[in-house]
Design a protein around this motif. Structure first.
Motif, short mmCIF file in Angstrom:
data_model
loop_
_atom_site.label_atom_id
_atom_site.label_comp_id
_atom_site.label_asym_id
_atom_site.label_seq_id
_atom_site.Cartn_x
_atom_site.Cartn_y
_atom_site.Cartn_z
N ALA A 52 50.80 136.68 65.95
CA ALA A 52 49.95 135.48 65.93
C ALA A 52 50.17 134.62 67.16
CB ALA A 52 50.23 134.67 64.67
N GLY A 53 51.04 135.06 68.06
CA GLY A 53 51.28 134.28 69.29
C GLY A 53 52.51 133.40 69.16
N HIS A 54 52.51 132.33 69.90
CA HIS A 54 53.68 131.44 69.90
C HIS A 54 53.83 130.73 68.56
CE1 HIS A 54 52.93 131.26 74.49
NE2 HIS A 54 53.65 132.29 74.16
N ASP A 55 55.06 130.55 68.15
CA ASP A 55 55.34 129.86 66.90
C ASP A 55 55.32 128.36 67.14
OD1 ASP A 55 56.26 128.79 64.58
OD2 ASP A 55 58.06 130.04 64.45
N ILE A 56 54.21 127.73 66.77
CA ILE A 56 54.08 126.29 67.05
C ILE A 56 54.76 125.44 65.98
CG2 ILE A 56 51.96 126.51 68.42
CD1 ILE A 56 50.69 125.27 65.70
N THR A 57 55.39 126.11 65.00
CA THR A 57 56.14 125.33 64.01
C THR A 57 57.56 125.05 64.50
OG1 THR A 57 56.97 127.27 62.83
CG2 THR A 57 54.84 126.40 62.13
N GLU A 58 57.88 125.55 65.68
CA GLU A 58 59.22 125.34 66.22
C GLU A 58 59.23 124.01 66.97
OE1 GLU A 58 60.38 128.00 69.39
OE2 GLU A 58 62.38 128.13 68.51
N PHE A 59 59.94 123.05 66.43
CA PHE A 59 59.84 121.69 66.98
C PHE A 59 61.00 121.30 67.89
CE2 PHE A 59 57.70 121.18 62.71
CZ PHE A 59 56.44 121.39 63.23
N GLY A 89 40.08 121.36 70.08
CA GLY A 89 39.91 122.82 69.99
C GLY A 89 40.92 123.49 69.08
N VAL A 90 41.73 122.68 68.43
CA VAL A 90 42.79 123.25 67.59
C VAL A 90 42.34 123.21 66.13
CG1 VAL A 90 45.19 122.99 66.85
CG2 VAL A 90 44.53 122.42 69.21
N PRO A 91 42.43 124.34 65.41
CA PRO A 91 42.07 124.32 64.00
C PRO A 91 42.85 123.24 63.25
CG PRO A 91 42.51 126.55 64.74
CD PRO A 91 42.88 125.64 65.87
N GLU A 92 42.15 122.58 62.31
CA GLU A 92 42.73 121.42 61.63
C GLU A 92 44.08 121.72 61.00
OE1 GLU A 92 40.75 118.10 58.78
OE2 GLU A 92 39.43 119.33 60.03
N LYS A 93 44.19 122.91 60.41
CA LYS A 93 45.41 123.21 59.66
C LYS A 93 46.65 123.28 60.55
CE LYS A 93 44.40 128.14 59.56
NZ LYS A 93 44.08 129.31 58.81
N ILE A 94 46.47 123.58 61.85
CA ILE A 94 47.66 123.60 62.71
C ILE A 94 47.76 122.36 63.58
CG2 ILE A 94 48.01 126.09 62.70
CD1 ILE A 94 46.69 126.26 65.39
N ARG A 95 46.72 121.49 63.52
CA ARG A 95 46.77 120.29 64.35
C ARG A 95 47.93 119.38 63.94
NH1 ARG A 95 41.21 117.48 64.31
NH2 ARG A 95 40.56 119.55 64.88
N ASP A 96 48.16 119.26 62.63
CA ASP A 96 49.27 118.43 62.12
C ASP A 96 50.61 118.93 62.64
OD1 ASP A 96 47.51 116.92 60.80
OD2 ASP A 96 48.00 117.66 58.78
N LYS A 97 50.74 120.25 62.67
CA LYS A 97 52.00 120.83 63.14
C LYS A 97 52.22 120.49 64.61
CE LYS A 97 52.11 124.63 59.84
NZ LYS A 97 51.79 126.03 59.62
N ILE A 98 51.14 120.54 65.37
CA ILE A 98 51.26 120.20 66.79
C ILE A 98 51.62 118.73 66.95
CG2 ILE A 98 50.00 120.01 68.97
CD1 ILE A 98 48.57 122.55 68.33
N MET A 99 51.05 117.87 66.11
CA MET A 99 51.36 116.44 66.20
C MET A 99 52.86 116.21 65.99
SD MET A 99 48.47 115.02 66.86
CE MET A 99 48.65 113.28 66.55
N LYS A 100 53.43 116.96 65.03
CA LYS A 100 54.87 116.83 64.78
C LYS A 100 55.65 117.31 66.00
CE LYS A 100 54.64 117.63 59.83
NZ LYS A 100 54.77 118.73 58.87
N HIS A 101 55.19 118.40 66.55
CA HIS A 101 55.79 118.99 67.74
C HIS A 101 55.80 117.97 68.89
CE1 HIS A 101 56.31 122.44 70.55
NE2 HIS A 101 55.50 121.79 71.34
N VAL A 102 54.69 117.27 69.03
CA VAL A 102 54.56 116.26 70.09
C VAL A 102 55.49 115.07 69.83
CG1 VAL A 102 52.98 114.56 71.06
CG2 VAL A 102 52.22 116.89 70.74
N ALA A 103 55.62 114.72 68.56
CA ALA A 103 56.52 113.62 68.21
C ALA A 103 57.95 113.93 68.65
CB ALA A 103 56.48 113.35 66.71
N VAL A 104 58.32 115.21 68.51
CA VAL A 104 59.65 115.63 68.96
C VAL A 104 59.75 115.51 70.48
CG1 VAL A 104 61.24 117.58 69.15
CG2 VAL A 104 60.05 117.14 67.00
N LEU A 105 58.70 115.99 71.15
CA LEU A 105 58.68 115.91 72.62
C LEU A 105 58.87 114.46 73.09
CD1 LEU A 105 55.71 118.19 73.72
CD2 LEU A 105 58.09 118.46 74.37
N LYS A 106 58.28 113.54 72.35
CA LYS A 106 58.35 112.13 72.74
C LYS A 106 59.62 111.46 72.23
CE LYS A 106 53.36 111.24 72.87
NZ LYS A 106 52.24 110.75 72.06
N GLY A 107 60.45 112.21 71.51
CA GLY A 107 61.70 111.65 71.00
C GLY A 107 61.49 110.75 69.80
#
Ligand code: ZN
Length: 290
Positions: free
Chosen positions: A64-71, A270-288
C-alpha cells in the motif's frame, strides 16, 4: 537484525526470496520494514552462494506504499545505522523531512537498484506509490494478472514519488499521462509498455517467478554481474542519476510548498478523507504539538 516484517527464504539452489511480511497492513512500509528489507538485501547480496534475489510480498496486495500511520519517525530513524551520510534527521524546518526521505526513499532504492546480482520483483494486487520504490529498482518484474500500479502523488500536490523512474520505465509520453491522470496502470498495460517482463495467472505467480530465477541462477554469477553493470552504467551515462536527483528535489519543493500553504507535506484536498486525519496527526508530531 531481528526481522518482524521481512522474511528471508531460500526456495531453490542459488536463489533468495525476500518477502514483505506485513500482510495485516497491506505491506505498508514503515521505517522498520525498510531497514529490515535493506538488511535482507545486504544478506543476499553478500552471500556468494546466492545468484538471484526475488522480492515478493505476502497477501493479496504487494504494498500500500508508505505507512502514514507512523508518527514518531524522527525517533524511529535513530534506531538504525543509516546507509547515507547526509544526516540532519532532527533538523528544523524542512531539514528533517528531507533527510529522512533522502535516506529511506531515495538512497535505499538506489542502493537496491545497484546490487550487482539480478533481482526480480514478484507483484500481485495493488502496488501504490511507495510500492514503486521497491519494484522499480529490481531488474525484472513478473506481475500477476491482477497486479496494478498507481502513483497518485499529483492529486496530493506532489509531482511523483521520490524515486522518479517513471520516464525510464514507461517512456516520456506515457509517464506524463500516468502522472497527470493519477490513474492505475494494469499489469497488461505495464507489460505492453515494457515495464513488466511477464504477466502470469495469480496462482502461478510464485512458481513462474522462481522458475525464471532458477534459469538465471544457472548462469555464471560473475557474468551476470557484468551484464547488469553494463546495462545499468548505460542508463546512468544517459543521465539517469542526475535526472532522478533533480526530480527528488522538485518532490521536496512540493513538500515545502505544501507545508507553507497547508501546514502539511501534501495538499489535503487530494487525500482520501479516511487517511486525512492520520496525516493531520502526523503533522502535529512534525510541529512538536504531540
Ligand atoms: Zn515525499
Amino acid at each position: 537484525m531481528n526481522r518482524d516484517f521481512i522474511r528471508f527464504e531460500r526456495p531453490a539452489d542459488r536463489v533468495a526470496r525476500i518477502v514483505l511480511a506485513r500482510d495485516d497492513m497491506r505491506n505498508a512500509q514503515n521505517t522498520q520494514l525498510l531497514y529490515e528489507l535493506n538488511d535482507a538485501f545486504d544478506e543476499a547480496a553478500c552471500n556468494d552462494d546466492i545468484s538471484v534475489i526475488i522480492l515478493a510480498a505476502d497477501g493479496d496486495h504487494f504494498s500500500a506504499g508508505h505507512d502514514i500511520t507512523e508518527f514518531d519517525f524522527k525517533k524511529n530513524i535513530d534506531a538504525y545505522e543509516t546507509v547515507g551520510v547526509w544526516s540532519g534527521f532532527h533538523g528544523e524546518g524542512v531539514e528533517a523531512l528531507y533527510a529522512r526521505e533522502r535516506e529511506i526513499y531515495l538512497e535505499f532504492s538506489e542502493r537496491w537498484r545497484n546490487i550487482p546480482k539480478p533481482t526480480i520483483a514478484e507483484v500481485q494486487g495493488m502496488a501504490i506509490a511507495g510500492a514503486l520504490l521497491l519494484i522499480w529498482p529490481c531488474d525484472l518484474i513478473v506481475a500477476a494478472e491482477d497486479a496494478r500500479f498507481l502513483d497518485n502523488t499529483v492529486e496530493m500536490g506532489v509531482g511523483g514519488v521520490e524515486y522518479f523512474a517513471h520516464v525510464g520505465e514507461l517512456g516520456p509520453r506515457k509517464a506524463k499521462e500516468y502522472l497527470f491522470t493519477a490513474d492505475w496502470i494494469t499489469a497488461e498495460e505495464a507489460h505492453r509498455l515494457g515495464m513488466v517482463n511477464h504477466v502470469v495467472a495469480p496462482e502461478k505467480l510464485s512458481a513462474d517467478t522462481l522458475a525464471l530465477a532458477q534459469r538465471i541462477a544457472k548462469k555464471p554469477l560473475f557474468a551476470l554481474k557484468l551484464a547488469k553493470e553494463a546495462a545499468n552504467t548505460m542508463e546512468d551515462a544517459a543521465g539517469r542519476v542526475a535526472g532522478m536527483k533533480n526530480a527528488f528535489h522538485l518532490h521536496h519543493l512540493a513538500h515545502s510548498h505544501n507545508m507553507v500553504r497547508f501546514g502539511m507535506p501534501v495538499d489535503p484536498s487530494g487525500v482520501p478523507e479516511k487517511i486525512r486525519d492520520k496525516i493531520m496527526k502526523h503533522v502535529a508530531v512534525l510541529k512538536g504539538e504531540r
